[in-house]
Every structure is written in C-alpha cells, then in structure tokens.
Design an enzyme around this catalytic site. Structure first.
Site, PDB file in Angstrom:
ATOM      1  N   HIS A  75       0.829  -1.223   0.000  1.00 47.80           N
ATOM      2  CA  HIS A  75       0.000   0.000   0.000  1.00 47.80           C
ATOM      3  C   HIS A  75       0.856   1.264   0.000  1.00 47.80           C
ATOM      4  O   HIS A  75       0.449   2.288  -0.555  1.00 47.80           O
ATOM      5  CB  HIS A  75      -1.035   0.001   1.141  1.00 47.80           C
ATOM      6  CG  HIS A  75      -0.496   0.001   2.520  1.00 47.80           C
ATOM      7  ND1 HIS A  75      -0.230  -1.149   3.224  1.00 47.80           N
ATOM      8  CD2 HIS A  75      -0.191   1.011   3.350  1.00 47.80           C
ATOM      9  CE1 HIS A  75       0.217  -0.832   4.423  1.00 47.80           C
ATOM     10  NE2 HIS A  75       0.250   0.466   4.535  1.00 47.80           N
ATOM     11  N   CYS A 160     -30.905  -3.220  -8.970  1.00 47.81           N
ATOM     12  CA  CYS A 160     -31.878  -3.927  -8.123  1.00 47.81           C
ATOM     13  C   CYS A 160     -33.324  -3.564  -8.464  1.00 47.81           C
ATOM     14  O   CYS A 160     -34.252  -4.067  -7.829  1.00 47.81           O
ATOM     15  CB  CYS A 160     -31.597  -3.606  -6.664  1.00 47.81           C
ATOM     16  SG  CYS A 160     -31.567  -1.842  -6.360  1.00 47.81           S
TER      17      CYS A 160
HETATM   18  C1  PCO Z   1     -28.391  -1.492  -6.662  1.00 44.04           C
HETATM   19  N1  PCO Z   1     -27.127  -0.898  -6.645  1.00 44.04           N
HETATM   20  C2  PCO Z   1     -26.659  -0.356  -7.753  1.00 44.04           C
HETATM   21  C3  PCO Z   1     -25.350   0.413  -7.689  1.00 44.04           C
HETATM   22  C4  PCO Z   1     -25.229   1.542  -8.615  1.00 44.04           C
HETATM   23  N2  PCO Z   1     -25.696   1.218  -9.936  1.00 44.04           N
HETATM   24  C5  PCO Z   1     -25.127   1.706 -11.051  1.00 44.04           C
HETATM   25  C6  PCO Z   1     -25.788   1.325 -12.371  1.00 44.04           C
HETATM   26  C7  PCO Z   1     -25.029   0.218 -13.154  1.00 44.04           C
HETATM   27  C8  PCO Z   1     -25.749  -0.091 -14.457  1.00 44.04           C
HETATM   28  O1  PCO Z   1     -25.905   1.036 -15.243  1.00 44.04           O
HETATM   29  C9  PCO Z   1     -24.966  -1.056 -12.342  1.00 44.04           C
HETATM   30  C10 PCO Z   1     -23.624   0.691 -13.456  1.00 44.04           C
HETATM   31  O2  PCO Z   1     -27.095   0.914 -12.141  1.00 44.04           O
HETATM   32  O3  PCO Z   1     -24.164   2.415 -11.023  1.00 44.04           O
HETATM   33  O4  PCO Z   1     -27.254  -0.458  -8.780  1.00 44.04           O
HETATM   34  C11 PCO Z   1     -28.974  -2.095  -5.734  1.00 44.04           C
HETATM   35  S1  PCO Z   1     -28.256  -2.453  -4.220  1.00 44.04           S
END
Ligand code: PCO
Length: 197
Positions: A75, A160
C-alpha cells in the site's frame, strides 16, 4: 507533456462491472497515462481480471508480498507510485470506512496513507435508499472536507430495480474528471509532488 500514474480503485458495488470500460477510457486518452487497478475482495465479483490490460492489485497480494522487514509494503509502494487515485465505484461500505479512517484492506490502507497534496477522486455508487440515508451525507461531507473530489452519482433505474440517485457517474464523465485533475501535472511535470518513480 509529462507522464502520469493513475491508480483506479474499485469496491463492491455492481457498478464495478464498468471497470473494464473505465480503464479503456483512461488508457486510450491522448495523455500519457499508466494505470494500475486496486480491487477489494467484493469488487472482484463484477469483472474478470483476465480481460484487463493493466496490473490488478488485491488484498491477497499485500499479504503474500511481505515476508520480512525490508520487503516492500504494497500500500505504501502504490501510494508512492500514484499521481492520482480515483475510486470508482465507491460503495457505501468503503465510503463509511474511509470517512472514519478505517484501513482494513489494501484500498483503504492506500487512502489512509494518501499524500494529501495529490488528487483523490471518488465516484459514489449504491442503492437509492442507501444514498438517501443521513449517514451518506455525513460521510460525504467528511470526504469533501478533506479535499477529496466527488464525481456525483446519477439518477437511473438501478441494478436492483429501484429508480433514483445512486448510480455511478458515466465512465466518460469519470475519465474526463481524471484528465482535468491531471492537467496541471501533464503541463508542468516538474510540479509533481511525488518522489521519483
Ligand atoms: C443497486 N445498486 C446499484 C449500484 C449503482 N448502480 C449503477 C448502475 C449500473 C448499471 O448502469 C450497475 C452501473 O445501475 O451504477 O445499482 C442495488 S443495491
């Protein structure tokens, strides 16, 4: 034009699926940039290190590479090497850790040892409800107060299914912010604050 060393770091948000694209954007820019990647254990679920053209550093390597006094401490070596660090995505867990000074893995040890004269950028990514939780505002305020530069998250339908803020900024935006932060150094290489590399 000078040459710059960029340390990309990723954490356990599903937005780590964008890591190959982000690295491609940074390495294919006009600037002379060398990139290394630091990944947490959880981030490794979301991409295949085999498809990357850059060196990938993990917690396992930190422990395996040190056997006795005098051996390099990974690190610290990476901190010395880097002109700039960009944490993308920065998930809720690592945001909480670094805003409280916790350093229990390779990534958070680098942040804890960071030379505060060098730019540190972060692109938060998390579920909308996590983003809207009051703890997030507290952690963000600490990180901003330290001078770390936020690349704001965006609003979309997340992995999600929830819709709202919490998605990582687009990789084009992140790469552009990295270039902008490097500009003074690329124009005046002698102004680099770092030890010789
Ligand atoms: C969902 N968490 C997330 C994290 C942030 N999501 C994103 C976008 C992506 C697709 O375009 C995954 C890059 O949705 O940055 O979605 C539930 S805990």
């Amino acid at each position: 034009m000078g040459e710059s060393n960029v340390l990309v770091a990723c954490t356990g948000s599903v937005a780590s699926i964008k890591i190959p694209k982000l690295i491609e954007h940074i390495t294919n820019s006009d600037a002379k940039i060398e990139v290394k990647l630091v990944t947490t254990q959880n981030a490794q679920h979301f991409f295949n290190p085999g498809e990357l053209t850059v060196k990938v550093h993990t917690d396992a390597e930190e422990w395996e590479s040190w056997k006795r006094i005098g051996d390099p401490v990974l690190h610290i070596e990476l901190r010395r090497w880097a002109d700039l660090m960009v944490i993308a995505p920065l998930d809720a867990n690592t945001m909480a850790k670094i805003s409280n000074g916790i350093c229990d893995n390779l990534l958070t040890c680098i942040v804890r040892a960071w030379d505060m004269k060098s730019p540190l950028l972060f692109a938060p990514a998390m579920n909308t409800h996590m983003w809207e939780h009051p703890l997030t505002a507290q952690h963000l305020s600490t990180l901003r107060g330290l001078g770390y530069r936020e690349i704001p998250c965006i609003k979309k339908t997340l992995a999600c299914g929830d819709t709202g803020f919490g998605a990582m900024a687009e990789v084009e935006t992140i790469a552009a912010q990295v270039m902008a932060a490097l500009l003074p150094q690329q124009q005046h290489p002698s102004s680099s604050q770092h030890e010789s590399k």
